[in-house]
Write a protein that holds these residues in place. Structure first.
Motif, PDB file in Angstrom:
ATOM      1  N   ALA A 229       0.863  -1.187   0.000  1.00  0.00           N
ATOM      2  CA  ALA A 229       0.000   0.000   0.000  1.00  0.00           C
ATOM      3  C   ALA A 229       0.894   1.230   0.000  1.00  0.00           C
ATOM      4  O   ALA A 229       1.935   1.259   0.653  1.00  0.00           O
ATOM      5  CB  ALA A 229      -0.915   0.009   1.221  1.00  0.00           C
ATOM      6  N   PRO A 230       0.518   2.271  -0.736  1.00  0.00           N
ATOM      7  CA  PRO A 230       1.327   3.489  -0.755  1.00  0.00           C
ATOM      8  C   PRO A 230       1.412   4.141   0.624  1.00  0.00           C
ATOM      9  O   PRO A 230       0.551   3.928   1.486  1.00  0.00           O
ATOM     10  CB  PRO A 230       0.570   4.399  -1.731  1.00  0.00           C
ATOM     11  N   VAL A 231       2.442   4.967   0.820  1.00  0.00           N
ATOM     12  CA  VAL A 231       2.563   5.740   2.053  1.00  0.00           C
ATOM     13  C   VAL A 231       1.464   6.793   2.109  1.00  0.00           C
ATOM     14  O   VAL A 231       0.839   7.014   3.150  1.00  0.00           O
ATOM     15  CB  VAL A 231       3.957   6.404   2.129  1.00  0.00           C
ATOM     16  N   LEU A 232       1.205   7.433   0.982  1.00  0.00           N
ATOM     17  CA  LEU A 232       0.181   8.476   0.933  1.00  0.00           C
ATOM     18  C   LEU A 232      -1.220   7.868   0.942  1.00  0.00           C
ATOM     19  O   LEU A 232      -1.437   6.791   0.375  1.00  0.00           O
ATOM     20  CB  LEU A 232       0.345   9.320  -0.335  1.00  0.00           C
ATOM     21  N   PRO A 233      -2.194   8.534   1.561  1.00  0.00           N
ATOM     22  CA  PRO A 233      -3.580   8.066   1.483  1.00  0.00           C
ATOM     23  C   PRO A 233      -4.102   8.195   0.058  1.00  0.00           C
ATOM     24  O   PRO A 233      -3.549   8.932  -0.765  1.00  0.00           O
ATOM     25  CB  PRO A 233      -4.324   8.993   2.447  1.00  0.00           C
ATOM     26  N   MET A 234      -5.179   7.468  -0.229  1.00  0.00           N
ATOM     27  CA  MET A 234      -5.742   7.444  -1.574  1.00  0.00           C
ATOM     28  C   MET A 234      -7.224   7.799  -1.525  1.00  0.00           C
ATOM     29  O   MET A 234      -7.927   7.439  -0.578  1.00  0.00           O
ATOM     30  CB  MET A 234      -5.548   6.058  -2.197  1.00  0.00           C
ATOM     31  N   VAL A 260       2.252  15.587 -10.962  1.00  0.00           N
ATOM     32  CA  VAL A 260       2.546  14.170 -10.742  1.00  0.00           C
ATOM     33  C   VAL A 260       1.296  13.369 -11.107  1.00  0.00           C
ATOM     34  O   VAL A 260       0.269  13.451 -10.411  1.00  0.00           O
ATOM     35  CB  VAL A 260       2.947  13.896  -9.285  1.00  0.00           C
ATOM     36  N   SER A 261       1.372  12.624 -12.190  1.00  0.00           N
ATOM     37  CA  SER A 261       0.216  11.838 -12.618  1.00  0.00           C
ATOM     38  C   SER A 261       0.677  10.640 -13.433  1.00  0.00           C
ATOM     39  O   SER A 261       1.755  10.641 -14.039  1.00  0.00           O
ATOM     40  CB  SER A 261      -0.756  12.685 -13.442  1.00  0.00           C
ATOM     41  N   ARG A 262      -0.138   9.600 -13.421  1.00  0.00           N
ATOM     42  CA  ARG A 262       0.048   8.426 -14.252  1.00  0.00           C
ATOM     43  C   ARG A 262      -1.324   8.008 -14.771  1.00  0.00           C
ATOM     44  O   ARG A 262      -2.337   8.311 -14.156  1.00  0.00           O
ATOM     45  CB  ARG A 262       0.670   7.257 -13.468  1.00  0.00           C
ATOM     46  N   ALA A 286       6.260   7.554  -4.747  1.00  0.00           N
ATOM     47  CA  ALA A 286       7.584   8.163  -4.600  1.00  0.00           C
ATOM     48  C   ALA A 286       7.597   9.589  -5.125  1.00  0.00           C
ATOM     49  O   ALA A 286       8.083  10.516  -4.454  1.00  0.00           O
ATOM     50  CB  ALA A 286       8.624   7.322  -5.329  1.00  0.00           C
ATOM     51  N   ALA A 287       7.044   9.789  -6.330  1.00  0.00           N
ATOM     52  CA  ALA A 287       7.088  11.114  -6.948  1.00  0.00           C
ATOM     53  C   ALA A 287       6.209  12.113  -6.204  1.00  0.00           C
ATOM     54  O   ALA A 287       6.579  13.280  -6.027  1.00  0.00           O
ATOM     55  CB  ALA A 287       6.654  11.011  -8.416  1.00  0.00           C
ATOM     56  N   GLY A 289       5.376  12.084  -3.018  1.00  0.00           N
ATOM     57  CA  GLY A 289       6.019  12.436  -1.755  1.00  0.00           C
ATOM     58  C   GLY A 289       7.111  13.470  -1.946  1.00  0.00           C
ATOM     59  O   GLY A 289       7.216  14.438  -1.189  1.00  0.00           O
ATOM     60  N   LEU A 290       7.933  13.306  -2.987  1.00  0.00           N
ATOM     61  CA  LEU A 290       9.005  14.263  -3.262  1.00  0.00           C
ATOM     62  C   LEU A 290       8.449  15.635  -3.639  1.00  0.00           C
ATOM     63  O   LEU A 290       9.063  16.658  -3.372  1.00  0.00           O
ATOM     64  CB  LEU A 290       9.894  13.738  -4.388  1.00  0.00           C
ATOM     65  N   ALA A 291       7.262  15.638  -4.274  1.00  0.00           N
ATOM     66  CA  ALA A 291       6.642  16.896  -4.704  1.00  0.00           C
ATOM     67  C   ALA A 291       5.851  17.572  -3.593  1.00  0.00           C
ATOM     68  O   ALA A 291       5.285  18.652  -3.797  1.00  0.00           O
ATOM     69  CB  ALA A 291       5.734  16.637  -5.903  1.00  0.00           C
ATOM     70  N   GLY A 292       5.791  16.942  -2.419  1.00  0.00           N
ATOM     71  CA  GLY A 292       5.077  17.532  -1.301  1.00  0.00           C
ATOM     72  C   GLY A 292       3.568  17.404  -1.374  1.00  0.00           C
ATOM     73  O   GLY A 292       2.847  18.142  -0.693  1.00  0.00           O
ATOM     74  N   LEU A 293       3.063  16.460  -2.182  1.00  0.00           N
ATOM     75  CA  LEU A 293       1.614  16.245  -2.280  1.00  0.00           C
ATOM     76  C   LEU A 293       1.142  15.393  -1.110  1.00  0.00           C
ATOM     77  O   LEU A 293       1.912  14.616  -0.530  1.00  0.00           O
ATOM     78  CB  LEU A 293       1.276  15.594  -3.614  1.00  0.00           C
ATOM     79  N   GLN A 294      -0.136  15.516  -0.779  1.00  0.00           N
ATOM     80  CA  GLN A 294      -0.648  14.862   0.427  1.00  0.00           C
ATOM     81  C   GLN A 294      -1.488  13.614   0.154  1.00  0.00           C
ATOM     82  O   GLN A 294      -1.770  12.843   1.066  1.00  0.00           O
ATOM     83  CB  GLN A 294      -1.522  15.845   1.229  1.00  0.00           C
ATOM     84  N   ARG A 295      -1.892  13.411  -1.096  1.00  0.00           N
ATOM     85  CA  ARG A 295      -2.832  12.322  -1.354  1.00  0.00           C
ATOM     86  C   ARG A 295      -2.766  11.927  -2.828  1.00  0.00           C
ATOM     87  O   ARG A 295      -2.295  12.683  -3.670  1.00  0.00           O
ATOM     88  CB  ARG A 295      -4.253  12.775  -0.988  1.00  0.00           C
ATOM     89  N   ILE A 296      -3.243  10.715  -3.125  1.00  0.00           N
ATOM     90  CA  ILE A 296      -3.354  10.238  -4.504  1.00  0.00           C
ATOM     91  C   ILE A 296      -4.835  10.077  -4.833  1.00  0.00           C
ATOM     92  O   ILE A 296      -5.546   9.329  -4.149  1.00  0.00           O
ATOM     93  CB  ILE A 296      -2.628   8.896  -4.697  1.00  0.00           C
ATOM     94  N   ALA A 297      -5.297  10.797  -5.847  1.00  0.00           N
ATOM     95  CA  ALA A 297      -6.664  10.637  -6.333  1.00  0.00           C
ATOM     96  C   ALA A 297      -6.662   9.584  -7.434  1.00  0.00           C
ATOM     97  O   ALA A 297      -5.787   9.580  -8.310  1.00  0.00           O
ATOM     98  CB  ALA A 297      -7.203  11.958  -6.868  1.00  0.00           C
ATOM     99  N   VAL A 298      -7.639   8.682  -7.400  1.00  0.00           N
ATOM    100  CA  VAL A 298      -7.680   7.557  -8.325  1.00  0.00           C
ATOM    101  C   VAL A 298      -8.989   7.588  -9.105  1.00  0.00           C
ATOM    102  O   VAL A 298     -10.076   7.639  -8.515  1.00  0.00           O
ATOM    103  CB  VAL A 298      -7.559   6.217  -7.575  1.00  0.00           C
ATOM    104  N   ALA A 299      -8.876   7.562 -10.416  1.00  0.00           N
ATOM    105  CA  ALA A 299     -10.065   7.567 -11.267  1.00  0.00           C
ATOM    106  C   ALA A 299     -10.855   6.267 -11.096  1.00  0.00           C
ATOM    107  O   ALA A 299     -10.309   5.229 -10.694  1.00  0.00           O
ATOM    108  CB  ALA A 299      -9.662   7.738 -12.727  1.00  0.00           C
ATOM    109  N   ARG A 300     -12.126   6.332 -11.419  1.00  0.00           N
ATOM    110  CA  ARG A 300     -12.965   5.139 -11.339  1.00  0.00           C
ATOM    111  C   ARG A 300     -12.545   4.132 -12.405  1.00  0.00           C
ATOM    112  O   ARG A 300     -12.290   4.490 -13.560  1.00  0.00           O
ATOM    113  CB  ARG A 300     -14.436   5.516 -11.558  1.00  0.00           C
ATOM    114  N   VAL A 301     -12.442   2.884 -12.000  1.00  0.00           N
ATOM    115  CA  VAL A 301     -12.161   1.782 -12.914  1.00  0.00           C
ATOM    116  C   VAL A 301     -13.422   0.926 -12.995  1.00  0.00           C
ATOM    117  O   VAL A 301     -13.986   0.564 -11.958  1.00  0.00           O
ATOM    118  CB  VAL A 301     -10.966   0.942 -12.415  1.00  0.00           C
ATOM    119  N   PRO A 302     -13.891   0.586 -14.186  1.00  0.00           N
ATOM    120  CA  PRO A 302     -15.143  -0.180 -14.289  1.00  0.00           C
ATOM    121  C   PRO A 302     -15.039  -1.544 -13.626  1.00  0.00           C
ATOM    122  O   PRO A 302     -13.993  -2.193 -13.659  1.00  0.00           O
ATOM    123  CB  PRO A 302     -15.372  -0.306 -15.797  1.00  0.00           C
ATOM    124  N   GLU A 303     -16.120  -1.989 -13.024  1.00  0.00           N
ATOM    125  CA  GLU A 303     -16.151  -3.239 -12.255  1.00  0.00           C
ATOM    126  C   GLU A 303     -16.500  -4.411 -13.162  1.00  0.00           C
ATOM    127  O   GLU A 303     -17.389  -5.207 -12.891  1.00  0.00           O
ATOM    128  CB  GLU A 303     -17.183  -3.098 -11.116  1.00  0.00           C
TER     129      GLU A 303
END
Length: 322
Positions: A229-234, A260-262, A286-287, A289-303
């Motif tokens: 699991a990432p260090v940052l919350p999601m 910072v995006s993928r 990793a990226a 955290g280095l950029a000082g961001l606090q969270r990762i937002a994740v797009a919806r993936v179809p179920e």
């Protein structure tokens, strides 16, 4: 249509060619028939999950023709070498620290720093592995939740048309999955009982603990998932990133992206998304955290299809930390 290959020199050579090309090939081991893919090819590994309809990205066992090949990817201590000497080739899987130079795909290890390795005791299987020249990830060659296959007919009944080929070698001798032993800690831990008894293992390794009695973290197939699991919350199911967030996208991107995006798959391809999942999580964490961001937002993936497994993994990664 699934090719049915004879277990002769020509069949082995063709099966190895298919594996190197990223195709799925079922083959016999002494335990059960495995569904093989090039373990260094994340897309091929993702195709295993798609073919099996596997609901979670559990770690997969990588198969090798001999111990030297296995230990080029897994760091072996004296215990591992003693176990290999005693039980390989045979129905024993060892969970060991992954070597930094290993090119086994993160999807095959479910993002863990350990790797599960085995040298099967079936001559045709080892010939195929030697001809392939790469680690081969191979869970049982059946639809997820169904009985493990011990004959070619069992494989065809479940996977006909879903895999490139089956290398037919008759019935499996053992018919029971390999025992899995975790050697990443001070005490050996039996993660899954199998074709080698606890008593036989203890004769070589000394006292062996049982994972089910310890509440041990999952590092192998056949156990409930507890992975990286990432260090940052999601924040899951996001339509766009907010201030202070990195972005993990799927399909069409929102108008404005953070620095910072993928994107798991700009084309919305679930197999591509599965193949890129763990690497993307590591890179973003990793990226960001280095950029000082606090969270990762994740797009919806179809179920649907592999989306169910991707969402299961994302939900576990986003779960509150204890």
């Amino acid at each position: 249509m699934t090719e049915r290959l004879a277990a002769d020199a020509a069949g082995i050579a063709h099966a190895a060619e298919l594996l190197r090309a990223g195709e799925l090939v079922a083959f016999a081991t002494e335990t059960v028939y495995g569904l093989g893919a090039d373990a260094t090819n994340a897309s091929a590994v993702a195709a295993i999950y798609e073919a099996k309809g596997r609901p979670r990205f559990n770690p997969l066992i990588s198969h090798f023709p001999d111990a030297d090949a296995a230990f080029r990817h897994a760091a072996a201590d004296a215990r591992a070498r003693e176990a290999a000497q005693a039980f390989w080739p045979g129905p024993l899987t060892l969970v060991l620290p992954r070597r930094g130079e290993s090119d086994i795909a993160a999807l095959a290890t479910a993002g863990l720093s350990s790797v599960a390795v085995r040298v099967p005791g079936h001559g045709i299987a080892r010939a195929l592995l030697a001809a392939t020249g790469r680690p081969v990830a191979a869970p049982s060659a059946n639809r997820s939740g169904r009985l493990s296959p011990t004959r070619p007919a069992h494989v065809i009944a479940g996977l006909e048309g879903r895999i490139a080929a089956i290398l037919e070698s008759g019935a499996c001798e053992v018919g029971l999955e390999s025992a899995i032993v975790d050697l990443t800690g001070a005490t050996p831990v039996l993660l899954r009982p199998g074709g080698i008894s606890r008593e036989a293992l203890e004769a070589v390794l000394g006292p062996v603990s049982i994972a089910s009695e310890m509440g041990a973290a999952v590092k192998a197939p056949g156990m409930l998932a507890s992975h990286y699991a990432p260090v940052l919350p999601m924040r899951l199911g996001a339509t766009a990133p907010e201030d202070g967030e990195a972005w993990l996208g799927f399909g069409v991107e929102p108008p404005a992206l953070p620095p910072v995006s993928r994107n798991l798959s700009p084309a919305g391809d679930l197999v591509e998304a599965a193949a890129r999942l763990f690497d993307s999580l590591h890179e973003l964490d990793a990226a960001a955290g280095l950029a000082g961001l606090q969270r990762i937002a994740v797009a919806r993936v179809p179920e649907r299809g592999l989306g169910a497994a991707i969402n299961d993994r994302l939900a576990r990664a986003a779960a509150p930390r204890s």
